[in-house]
Design an enzyme around this catalytic site. Structure first.
Site, mmCIF file in Angstrom:
data_model
loop_
_atom_site.group_PDB
_atom_site.id
_atom_site.type_symbol
_atom_site.label_atom_id
_atom_site.label_comp_id
_atom_site.label_asym_id
_atom_site.label_seq_id
_atom_site.Cartn_x
_atom_site.Cartn_y
_atom_site.Cartn_z
ATOM 1 C CG ASP A 200 18.127 118.679 77.482
ATOM 2 O OD1 ASP A 200 17.040 118.671 77.191
ATOM 3 O OD2 ASP A 200 18.820 117.582 76.825
ATOM 4 C CG PHE A 226 15.851 121.688 70.856
ATOM 5 C CD1 PHE A 226 14.566 121.168 70.352
ATOM 6 C CD2 PHE A 226 16.600 120.518 71.439
ATOM 7 C CE1 PHE A 226 13.939 119.996 70.670
ATOM 8 C CE2 PHE A 226 16.187 119.155 71.855
ATOM 9 C CZ PHE A 226 14.801 118.918 71.034
ATOM 10 C CG HIS A 244 16.835 109.509 66.627
ATOM 11 N ND1 HIS A 244 17.353 108.340 67.002
ATOM 12 C CD2 HIS A 244 16.757 110.223 67.997
ATOM 13 C CE1 HIS A 244 17.650 108.057 68.365
ATOM 14 N NE2 HIS A 244 17.397 109.251 68.905
#
Length: 337
Positions: A200, A226, A244
């Site tokens: 992350d 990412f 999403h």
């Protein structure tokens, strides 16, 4: 039997925001935690929570009327099954999510839903002059509540995911955008021979929860973006509630980044809500509105996931439902030309 009054039913729906805000206040004050050991008079709860007694009583009786608490004739309150979910340590606790709903970044943005519908733009940008990610970085107190809320969601959903899908087939699971690492921790606990990589952004990895010693030896924490690169050599690449948050263009970028890091035999495991058929599945459809408000993003149908994965270099292999609102979408890498 008297037929239901549809006008009254609609009025209750119109006023649901009042229940949401009342729950946010109760969660912020920690009311449910004060009632874990049994019924208490509202004055004692108010004293412990630092609230105005008469005002807190009015809040508690309103929430008791919708089944969150139970009020006795002498104005004592106790927890119901619903109210127990507002305690901090409950399995499937929703306390932190209730706290997050009322933060300015979330609450004020939803107040500009009309702008989203008319413009197709994020209400967060319109409300705060910046996207929701940037807003929370600049408001660390809200970021902390958001992190706790998302971890709480993962806690309630992770068991359903593990029941529905066998992760023991994988030797190395890379959790892309894995946040505080709760889902990856549960996978490693369930699969003693597996290794994990929690990936992350740097500020998220810094705040990731400390893993138990026996798991820390099997898990690496890696910081990065990412959109640029993700760790290689995994045989499963996991993304829970990531796509999403982004429109199709950005989501395809993320998928292509993963595809470049993956071997042809690795699996893509996307955990998301899948928008259901017309006239059903309100959970996914209101979550879709929330993605629009916060990020100008979206929840997706099965066909939309098929198209998205294809654009990112994957074949949609299967969609596995769980007993939670989340489904498990499995992708197989296609050849890179």
């Amino acid at each position: 039997m008297t037929a239901p009054d549809v006008s009254t039913e609609l009025m209750q729906m119109i006023n649901c925001y009042q229940v949401s805000q009342a729950l946010q206040v109760a969660a912020t004050l920690g009311v449910a935690d004060q009632l874990k050991d049994g019924p208490k008079p509202y004055e004692i709860v108010a004293r412990t929570c630092g609230a105005h007694p008469a005002s807190l009583y009015r809040l508690l009786r309103a929430l008791a009327a919708v089944g969150v608490f139970h009020e006795t004739s002498n104005k004592e309150f106790s927890l119901t099954a619903l109210g127990a979910c507002l305690t901090s340590d409950a399995h499937g606790s929703r306390r932190n999510y209730a706290r997050w709903i009322g933060t300015p970044g979330q609450w004020k943005s939803w107040g500009n839903l009309l702008h989203c519908i008319k413009s197709g733009e994020s209400a967060s940008d319109y409300t705060h002059g910046k996207d929701a990610w940037t807003y929370r970085k600049q408001h660390p107190e809200e970021q902390a509540i958001f992190n706790d809320a998302m971890t709480g969601n993962s806690r309630s959903e992770s068991q359903a995911v593990l029941e529905a899908y066998d992760f023991s087939r994988f030797s190395c699971v890379v959790d892309v955008g894995g946040g505080q690492g709760l889902l990856l921790k549960e996978i490693l606990l369930a699969c003693p021979s597996a290794r994990g990589v929690l990936f992350d952004q740097p500020h998220v990895i810094t705040s990731a929860q400390q893993l138990p010693t026996e798991l820390a030896q099997r898990c690496r924490l890696v910081a990065g973006s990412f959109f640029e690169a993700v760790p290689q050599n995994g045989d499963a690449y996991l993304m829970k509630a990531i796509l999403h948050d982004w429109d199709d263009g950005k989501s395809i970028e993320i998928l292509r980044t993963c595809r470049r890091a993956m071997s042809p035999k690795a699996a893509l495991i996307v955990i998301e809500r899948v928008v259901g058929s017309p006239n059903e599945s309100p959970d996914s459809k209101f979550s879709d509105l929330n993605m629009m408000v916060q990020y100008a993003a979206l929840e997706r149908t099965r066909q939309e996931f098929h198209d998205l994965l294809t654009g990112g270099g994957f074949e949609l292999a299967e969609v596995v439902p769980t007993r939670s609102p989340m489904s498990i979408i499995i992708g197989k890498p296609m050849s890179i030309e």
